[in-house]
Motif scaffolding. Structure first.
Motif, short mmCIF file in Angstrom:
data_model
loop_
_atom_site.label_atom_id
_atom_site.label_comp_id
_atom_site.label_asym_id
_atom_site.label_seq_id
_atom_site.Cartn_x
_atom_site.Cartn_y
_atom_site.Cartn_z
N PHE A 55 48.92 15.11 50.61
CA PHE A 55 47.47 15.14 50.57
C PHE A 55 47.01 15.85 49.31
CE2 PHE A 55 48.78 18.69 53.26
CZ PHE A 55 48.14 19.77 52.66
N THR A 56 45.79 15.52 48.91
CA THR A 56 45.17 16.14 47.73
C THR A 56 43.86 16.76 48.18
OG1 THR A 56 46.12 14.41 46.34
CG2 THR A 56 44.37 15.73 45.38
N VAL A 57 43.62 18.01 47.77
CA VAL A 57 42.35 18.68 48.07
C VAL A 57 41.50 18.69 46.79
CG1 VAL A 57 43.14 20.11 49.97
CG2 VAL A 57 43.40 20.95 47.66
N HIS A 58 40.21 18.45 46.98
CA HIS A 58 39.27 18.40 45.86
C HIS A 58 38.13 19.37 46.12
CE1 HIS A 58 40.89 14.58 44.18
NE2 HIS A 58 41.21 14.36 45.45
N PHE A 59 37.78 20.15 45.12
CA PHE A 59 36.62 21.04 45.18
C PHE A 59 35.79 20.81 43.93
CE2 PHE A 59 39.87 23.29 47.58
CZ PHE A 59 39.19 23.54 48.76
N PHE A 60 34.50 20.51 44.13
CA PHE A 60 33.56 20.37 43.03
C PHE A 60 32.59 21.54 43.16
CE2 PHE A 60 35.20 16.22 44.02
CZ PHE A 60 35.49 15.69 42.78
N VAL A 61 32.50 22.35 42.11
CA VAL A 61 31.71 23.58 42.18
C VAL A 61 30.73 23.65 41.02
CG1 VAL A 61 33.55 24.86 43.34
CG2 VAL A 61 33.43 24.90 40.86
N LEU A 69 39.09 29.59 40.80
CA LEU A 69 39.80 29.30 42.04
C LEU A 69 41.29 29.16 41.72
CD1 LEU A 69 37.43 26.66 43.69
CD2 LEU A 69 37.34 29.14 43.81
N LYS A 70 42.15 29.81 42.50
CA LYS A 70 43.59 29.82 42.19
C LYS A 70 44.43 29.03 43.18
CE LYS A 70 45.08 31.86 39.14
NZ LYS A 70 45.32 31.37 37.80
N LEU A 81 45.83 25.43 42.86
CA LEU A 81 44.70 24.62 42.40
C LEU A 81 44.71 24.53 40.88
CD1 LEU A 81 41.88 25.99 44.72
CD2 LEU A 81 43.00 23.77 44.88
N GLN A 82 44.48 23.34 40.37
CA GLN A 82 44.36 23.09 38.93
C GLN A 82 42.90 22.76 38.65
OE1 GLN A 82 47.06 23.38 36.85
NE2 GLN A 82 48.25 23.93 38.66
N SER A 83 42.37 23.25 37.54
CA SER A 83 40.96 23.01 37.23
C SER A 83 40.82 22.06 36.04
CB SER A 83 40.25 24.32 36.91
OG SER A 83 40.76 24.86 35.71
N THR A 84 39.64 21.42 35.98
CA THR A 84 39.30 20.64 34.81
C THR A 84 38.88 21.63 33.72
OG1 THR A 84 37.03 20.44 35.59
CG2 THR A 84 38.55 18.65 36.15
N ILE A 91 41.61 20.73 41.77
CA ILE A 91 42.43 19.80 42.55
C ILE A 91 43.75 20.48 42.89
CG2 ILE A 91 43.66 17.59 42.51
CD1 ILE A 91 41.54 16.62 40.51
N GLY A 92 44.18 20.30 44.12
CA GLY A 92 45.49 20.78 44.56
C GLY A 92 46.21 19.66 45.29
#
Length: 166
Positions: A55-61, A69-70, A81-84, A91-92
């Motif tokens: 699964f992939t988790v997505h956070f838009f902040v 976010l780590k 978590l990797q960030s743009t 995204i993780g």
């Protein structure tokens, strides 16, 4: 005798203070330190027979320069978590381990067991969570902090034809 009792008294107080601090876990905030515009988890599976799943988790902040976010703790897993580049999307991804159908060789001769695979050890997370809850670890002012997200919505499964088994 008085000196010994004073030393013993001080020693007991020091041990009690150390034990009290060790027992306290990380403080978990219930309000996000930044504005979450969207957050969801999307399971995926390879269309290749014997392929991987996960699964992939997505956070838009909303961008906030002092917060990064780590990691996320979700379904008993710890996911990085990797960030743009603009720090507005994180995204993780978690990949389930494939259970090998190879037989394990058991022998009194260690050289015959040499090609056995080492079992995968899953790290236990320090948090007890409900079904779709997650805890997000973030860094603010060089301090590690946590906040709890009560409900992480799940989107429909995504098929990935390119993910082949190893």
């Amino acid at each position: 005798m008085k000196t010994e009792s004073r030393i013993l008294y001080v020693l007991i107080i020091c041990i009690a203070a150390i034990c009290t601090q060790c027992a306290s876990g990380p403080k978990i905030e219930t309000v996000a330190p930044l504005k979450l515009l969207d957050a969801y988890v999307q399971p995926w599976a390879s269309e290749v027979e014997g392929g991987k799943t996960g699964f992939t988790v997505h956070f838009f902040v909303e961008k906030k320069a002092d917060i990064i976010l780590k990691e996320i703790y979700y379904k008993g897993k710890k996911i990085e978590l990797q960030s743009t580049q603009n720090l507005t999307e994180y995204i993780g991804q978690y990949t389930n381990s494939i259970i090998s159908k190879k037989e394990i060789i058991m022998s009194s001769d260690p050289m015959e067991e040499f090609n056995n695979q080492v079992p995968l050890i899953i790290e236990k997370t320090p948090f007890e969570l409900e079904e779709n809850e997650c805890i997000i670890e973030y860094i603010q002012d060089d301090k590690k902090q946590y906040f709890k997200l009560g409900m992480l919505p799940e989107k429909e499964m995504e098929r990935q034809p390119t993910v082949k088994p190893e």
